[in-house]
Design an enzyme around this catalytic site. Structure first.
Site, PDB file in Angstrom:
ATOM      1  N   ASP A  72       5.899  -1.938   4.801  1.00  0.00           N
ATOM      2  CA  ASP A  72       5.543  -2.766   3.655  1.00  0.00           C
ATOM      3  C   ASP A  72       4.838  -1.889   2.632  1.00  0.00           C
ATOM      4  O   ASP A  72       4.017  -1.051   2.998  1.00  0.00           O
ATOM      5  CB  ASP A  72       4.636  -3.922   4.087  1.00  0.00           C
ATOM      6  CG  ASP A  72       4.594  -4.997   3.030  1.00  0.00           C
ATOM      7  OD1 ASP A  72       5.629  -5.663   2.829  1.00  0.00           O
ATOM      8  OD2 ASP A  72       3.551  -5.156   2.372  1.00  0.00           O
ATOM      9  N   PHE A 147      14.887   2.443  -6.396  1.00  0.00           N
ATOM     10  CA  PHE A 147      14.808   0.993  -6.581  1.00  0.00           C
ATOM     11  C   PHE A 147      13.435   0.623  -7.139  1.00  0.00           C
ATOM     12  O   PHE A 147      12.567   1.490  -7.324  1.00  0.00           O
ATOM     13  CB  PHE A 147      15.044   0.277  -5.243  1.00  0.00           C
ATOM     14  CG  PHE A 147      13.924   0.475  -4.244  1.00  0.00           C
ATOM     15  CD1 PHE A 147      13.832   1.642  -3.518  1.00  0.00           C
ATOM     16  CD2 PHE A 147      12.945  -0.501  -4.048  1.00  0.00           C
ATOM     17  CE1 PHE A 147      12.793   1.840  -2.598  1.00  0.00           C
ATOM     18  CE2 PHE A 147      11.920  -0.321  -3.132  1.00  0.00           C
ATOM     19  CZ  PHE A 147      11.844   0.855  -2.411  1.00  0.00           C
TER      20      PHE A 147
HETATM   21  P1  IMP Z   1       8.149  -4.371  -0.049  1.00  0.00           P
HETATM   22  O1  IMP Z   1       7.420  -5.662   0.093  1.00  0.00           O
HETATM   23  O2  IMP Z   1       7.661  -3.307   0.853  1.00  0.00           O
HETATM   24  O3  IMP Z   1       9.632  -4.504  -0.008  1.00  0.00           O
HETATM   25  O4  IMP Z   1       7.838  -3.783  -1.499  1.00  0.00           O
HETATM   26  C1  IMP Z   1       7.326  -4.564  -2.536  1.00  0.00           C
HETATM   27  C2  IMP Z   1       7.805  -4.112  -3.884  1.00  0.00           C
HETATM   28  O5  IMP Z   1       7.120  -2.915  -4.237  1.00  0.00           O
HETATM   29  C3  IMP Z   1       9.282  -3.788  -3.972  1.00  0.00           C
HETATM   30  O6  IMP Z   1      10.023  -4.918  -4.315  1.00  0.00           O
HETATM   31  C4  IMP Z   1       9.299  -2.779  -5.088  1.00  0.00           C
HETATM   32  O7  IMP Z   1       9.370  -3.428  -6.319  1.00  0.00           O
HETATM   33  C5  IMP Z   1       7.966  -2.083  -4.962  1.00  0.00           C
HETATM   34  N1  IMP Z   1       8.117  -0.838  -4.192  1.00  0.00           N
HETATM   35  C6  IMP Z   1       7.746  -0.583  -2.921  1.00  0.00           C
HETATM   36  N2  IMP Z   1       8.074   0.667  -2.573  1.00  0.00           N
HETATM   37  C7  IMP Z   1       8.673   1.204  -3.644  1.00  0.00           C
HETATM   38  C8  IMP Z   1       9.260   2.471  -3.887  1.00  0.00           C
HETATM   39  O8  IMP Z   1       9.342   3.372  -3.043  1.00  0.00           O
HETATM   40  N3  IMP Z   1       9.764   2.647  -5.105  1.00  0.00           N
HETATM   41  C9  IMP Z   1       9.739   1.695  -6.089  1.00  0.00           C
HETATM   42  N4  IMP Z   1       9.226   0.498  -5.911  1.00  0.00           N
HETATM   43  C10 IMP Z   1       8.702   0.249  -4.683  1.00  0.00           C
END
Ligand code: IMP
Length: 194
Positions: A72, A147
């Site tokens: 996360d 992304f």
């Molecule tokens: P998640 O809950 O870990 O999927 O991440 C939450 C949000 O943080 C994602 O939807 C991305 O918008 C942003 N995010 C997390 N890690 C990255 C990364 O490595 N690059 C760019 N955005 C990230």
């Protein structure tokens, strides 16, 4: 006869193909076969990415009953007191990159950090590790790789955004590469102790 090296399979709970590409590469480099497990990421409400990753991993483990990896992450912007942090996914989906750039319009302090928490559950082991990369928010999006907020994040020591980097280049610096390789490294050393 030399013993054959058997790669240990770990199921990465994600629906994000970019995360999968980054994590599979790290796994391969460390002797693990990372396979995707779709539709099992349950996002609990919490201000802590460690808690989200650990509780989501335990839940996935109880449902799937096989070795699990949950990661996360979030973007923590200094001038916004750490916002969006654990709510990065919601903020990305709602206001997106342009909304964040609008919030940062005219703000001189553009420091921000990506933070990641990775939990691996394998056999009796439950390991959570964190990783962080700090840098700056660009004035406008650059690059089409990766992304999320990749096109507006410039890691310290670079002039390019993550969006302008290959997976290998991003993995050399990223929050996720750090948390995941720390967690897999710890697991490896625990496995070789027994
Ligand atoms: P998640 O809950 O870990 O999927 O991440 C939450 C949000 O943080 C994602 O939807 C991305 O918008 C942003 N995010 C997390 N890690 C990255 C990364 O490595 N690059 C760019 N955005 C990230």
């Amino acid at each position: 006869m030399r013993p054959t090296l058997v790669e240990k399979t770990i199921y990465f709970v994600t629906d994000n193909v970019h995360k999968l590409r980054e994590v599979a590469l790290i796994g391969r480099q460390m002797g693990f076969d990372i396979q995707p497990l779709h539709g099992l990421k349950v996002e609990i409400q919490s201000d802590s990415i460690e808690e989200v990753s650990r509780k989501s991993a335990l839940l996935a483990y109880f449902i799937a009953g096989k070795p699990i990896l949950v990661e996360d992450a979030g973007l923590f912007i200094e001038a916004l007191n750490g916002f969006p942090g654990p709510y990065s996914s919601y903020v990305y989906k709602t206001i997106g990159i342009n909304g964040v750039l609008k919030l940062m319009k005219g703000v001189e302090d553009r420091r921000a950090c990506f933070k990641s928490a990775a939990t691996v559950i394998y056999g009796p082991y439950v390991i959570t590790e964190v990783g962080e990369v700090c840098g700056w928010l660009a004035e406008e999006p650059r690059g089409v790789q990766g992304f999320g907020f990749d096109p507006i994040f410039i890691p310290e020591g670079s002039t390019r955004t993550f969006g302008e980097m290959s997976v290998e280049e991003k993995n050399a610096l990223s929050h996720r590469a750090r948390s995941v390789s720390n967690a897999l490294g710890k697991l490896k050393s625990l496995m070789t102790q027994t």
